[in-house]
Design a protein around this motif. Structure first.
Motif, PDB file in Angstrom:
ATOM      1  N   TRP A  69       0.838  -1.203   0.000  1.00 41.95           N
ATOM      2  CA  TRP A  69       0.000   0.000   0.000  1.00 41.95           C
ATOM      3  C   TRP A  69       0.872   1.251   0.000  1.00 41.95           C
ATOM      4  O   TRP A  69       0.560   2.240  -0.673  1.00 41.95           O
ATOM      5  N   ALA A  70       1.963   1.214   0.774  1.00 36.29           N
ATOM      6  CA  ALA A  70       2.888   2.353   0.791  1.00 36.29           C
ATOM      7  C   ALA A  70       3.431   2.597  -0.611  1.00 36.29           C
ATOM      8  O   ALA A  70       3.517   3.748  -1.075  1.00 36.29           O
ATOM      9  N   ARG A  71       3.783   1.530  -1.298  1.00 37.06           N
ATOM     10  CA  ARG A  71       4.283   1.656  -2.672  1.00 37.06           C
ATOM     11  C   ARG A  71       3.219   2.269  -3.586  1.00 37.06           C
ATOM     12  O   ARG A  71       3.517   3.129  -4.427  1.00 37.06           O
ATOM     13  N   ASN A  72       1.948   1.846  -3.413  1.00 35.58           N
ATOM     14  CA  ASN A  72       0.882   2.376  -4.252  1.00 35.58           C
ATOM     15  C   ASN A  72       0.695   3.879  -4.064  1.00 35.58           C
ATOM     16  O   ASN A  72       0.493   4.625  -5.026  1.00 35.58           O
ATOM     17  N   TYR A  73       0.774   4.327  -2.818  1.00 38.61           N
ATOM     18  CA  TYR A  73       0.609   5.758  -2.553  1.00 38.61           C
ATOM     19  C   TYR A  73       1.797   6.549  -3.102  1.00 38.61           C
ATOM     20  O   TYR A  73       1.632   7.662  -3.614  1.00 38.61           O
ATOM     21  N   LEU A  74       2.991   5.980  -3.006  1.00 38.78           N
ATOM     22  CA  LEU A  74       4.165   6.639  -3.575  1.00 38.78           C
ATOM     23  C   LEU A  74       4.072   6.692  -5.101  1.00 38.78           C
ATOM     24  O   LEU A  74       4.499   7.672  -5.723  1.00 38.78           O
ATOM     25  N   LYS A  75       3.495   5.649  -5.687  1.00 38.33           N
ATOM     26  CA  LYS A  75       3.296   5.645  -7.143  1.00 38.33           C
ATOM     27  C   LYS A  75       2.301   6.739  -7.536  1.00 38.33           C
ATOM     28  O   LYS A  75       2.547   7.506  -8.468  1.00 38.33           O
ATOM     29  N   GLU A  76       1.188   6.816  -6.814  1.00 38.70           N
ATOM     30  CA  GLU A  76       0.176   7.823  -7.115  1.00 38.70           C
ATOM     31  C   GLU A  76       0.717   9.244  -6.890  1.00 38.70           C
ATOM     32  O   GLU A  76       0.302  10.180  -7.558  1.00 38.70           O
ATOM     33  N   GLY A  77       1.679   9.370  -5.955  1.00 38.54           N
ATOM     34  CA  GLY A  77       2.269  10.674  -5.672  1.00 38.54           C
ATOM     35  C   GLY A  77       3.411  11.047  -6.591  1.00 38.54           C
ATOM     36  O   GLY A  77       3.983  12.134  -6.470  1.00 38.54           O
ATOM     37  N   GLY A  78       3.776  10.119  -7.511  1.00 40.53           N
ATOM     38  CA  GLY A  78       4.826  10.410  -8.476  1.00 40.53           C
ATOM     39  C   GLY A  78       6.237  10.144  -7.984  1.00 40.53           C
ATOM     40  O   GLY A  78       7.212  10.536  -8.631  1.00 40.53           O
ATOM     41  N   PHE A  79       6.374   9.430  -6.849  1.00 42.03           N
ATOM     42  CA  PHE A  79       7.697   9.117  -6.308  1.00 42.03           C
ATOM     43  C   PHE A  79       8.248   7.804  -6.876  1.00 42.03           C
ATOM     44  O   PHE A  79       9.456   7.603  -6.926  1.00 42.03           O
ATOM     45  N   ILE A  80       7.356   6.911  -7.274  1.00 43.94           N
ATOM     46  CA  ILE A  80       7.737   5.621  -7.847  1.00 43.94           C
ATOM     47  C   ILE A  80       7.080   5.483  -9.211  1.00 43.94           C
ATOM     48  O   ILE A  80       5.900   5.826  -9.381  1.00 43.94           O
ATOM     49  N   SER A  81       7.833   4.995 -10.176  1.00 43.07           N
ATOM     50  CA  SER A  81       7.339   4.874 -11.542  1.00 43.07           C
ATOM     51  C   SER A  81       6.258   3.801 -11.642  1.00 43.07           C
ATOM     52  O   SER A  81       6.313   2.778 -10.965  1.00 43.07           O
ATOM     53  N   ALA A  82       5.285   4.047 -12.511  1.00 42.05           N
ATOM     54  CA  ALA A  82       4.220   3.070 -12.750  1.00 42.05           C
ATOM     55  C   ALA A  82       4.402   2.360 -14.090  1.00 42.05           C
ATOM     56  O   ALA A  82       3.528   1.617 -14.521  1.00 42.05           O
TER      57      ALA A  82
END
Length: 299
Positions: A69-82
């Motif tokens: 879930w932490a990864r998903n929020y970071l993805k949605e926030g633009g910190f982790i590539s999707a």
């Protein structure tokens, strides 16, 4: 939902993994596979093995699910590539980030607001717009993009032992192993099957495998018993593999590398990755999502 504090982070439990996840990815050069990254995070936070062993109904570790879930929020926030499945990769924004406690909570609220705009329906949560000041902790549910992973594990756990051995045989064949045989169910000495892996015309080796349909963790004792079953059967260059739906304890991982008999460990994460890579039992669909932020400037 009442706000809680976790390691000085206010909000749902999974938020405490936001900063450690960013730190681990930075330490690894910016990217890593989920099954490699998650244990590094639990080590960094000194989360006890007993806590990691607690599972959801699907058999997935509750702690690992919160990290997802932490990864998903970071993805949605633009910190982790999707862009790439199976790899958690930092964006330039992720590399430069140094989030404070308040910034972590702001990230949560911003992404939650984005979800509210989409009116995403979550199991157990109504489709009505939630109040902006309400912190909904959904970290005991699988993220939307990983529901199929939980479903596959749940199906595997319900298979009979013989069925799980057969599906492991199919996976090994798909991965390039030859002459894959499942041993008779009696007196196998802990060895569930044997296969050959031919690298080229000159190099090949035999692989003995064991299938553990576990919910939770596999201990070092299981690894040691399998090594004992291989003793006298294995030749130089041969290997052993333990395939499980669960997770290996740190002691089990350590035991697999010790001694004369090398053991490769395939846990639930790697197992599901094999299903994904080979498109076995799953169908990939292209889904388009509306980018609501794009339209904001035209209002």
């Amino acid at each position: 939902m009442k706000k809680e504090k976790h390691n000085n982070i206010v909000g749902p439990q999974f938020l405490k993994f936001i900063v450690p996840l960013l730190e681990v990815l930075k330490e690894r050069g910016g990217a890593g596979k989920p099954f490699e990254v998650r244990p590094l995070i639990t080590d960094k936070l000194k989360i006890p093995e007993s806590e990691v062993q607690q599972t959801l109904e699907s058999g997935v570790s509750r702690v690992y699910n919160q990290i997802d879930w932490a990864r998903n929020y970071l993805k949605e926030g633009g910190f982790i590539s999707a862009e790439e499945r199976g790899i958690w990769r930092l964006t330039e924004k992720g590399f430069k980030s140094n989030l404070s406690e308040n910034e972590v909570y702001k990230l949560f609220k911003d992404v939650q607001s984005k979800f509210q705009k989409k009116e995403i329906t979550l199991e157990g949560v109504t489709k009505q717009k939630r109040r902006s000041n309400e912190d909904v902790d959904i970290s005991d549910r699988p993220p939307e993009n990983q529901k199929h992973l939980h479903e596959i594990l749940n199906i595997l756990l319900k298979l009979p032992p013989s069925g799980f051995e057969k599906i492991c045989k199919r996976l090994l064949i798909e991965e390039g192993f030859e002459d894959v045989e499942v041993t008779k169910q009696t007196r196998d000495g802990g060895i569930d099957g044997v296969a050959n892996l031919i690298l080229n015309r000159f190099i090949s080796f035999k692989v003995f495998f064991q299938c553990k349909r576990y919910k939770g963790t596999v201990s070092s004792e299981t690894v040691q018993k399998f090594k004992g079953a291989l003793d006298g059967k294995i030749k130089p260059g041969d290997k052993g593999i333990i395939i499980t739906t669960g997770y290996f304890t740190q002691d089990a991982q350590k035991a697999s590398k010790e001694g004369r008999v090398p053991i490769e460990l395939i846990d639930g994460d790697k197992l599901i990755e094999m299903f994904e890579n080979k498109k076995l039992g799953i169908q990939q669909k292209t889904i388009y999502e509306v980018d609501y932020d794009f339209f904001e400037e035209f209002k």
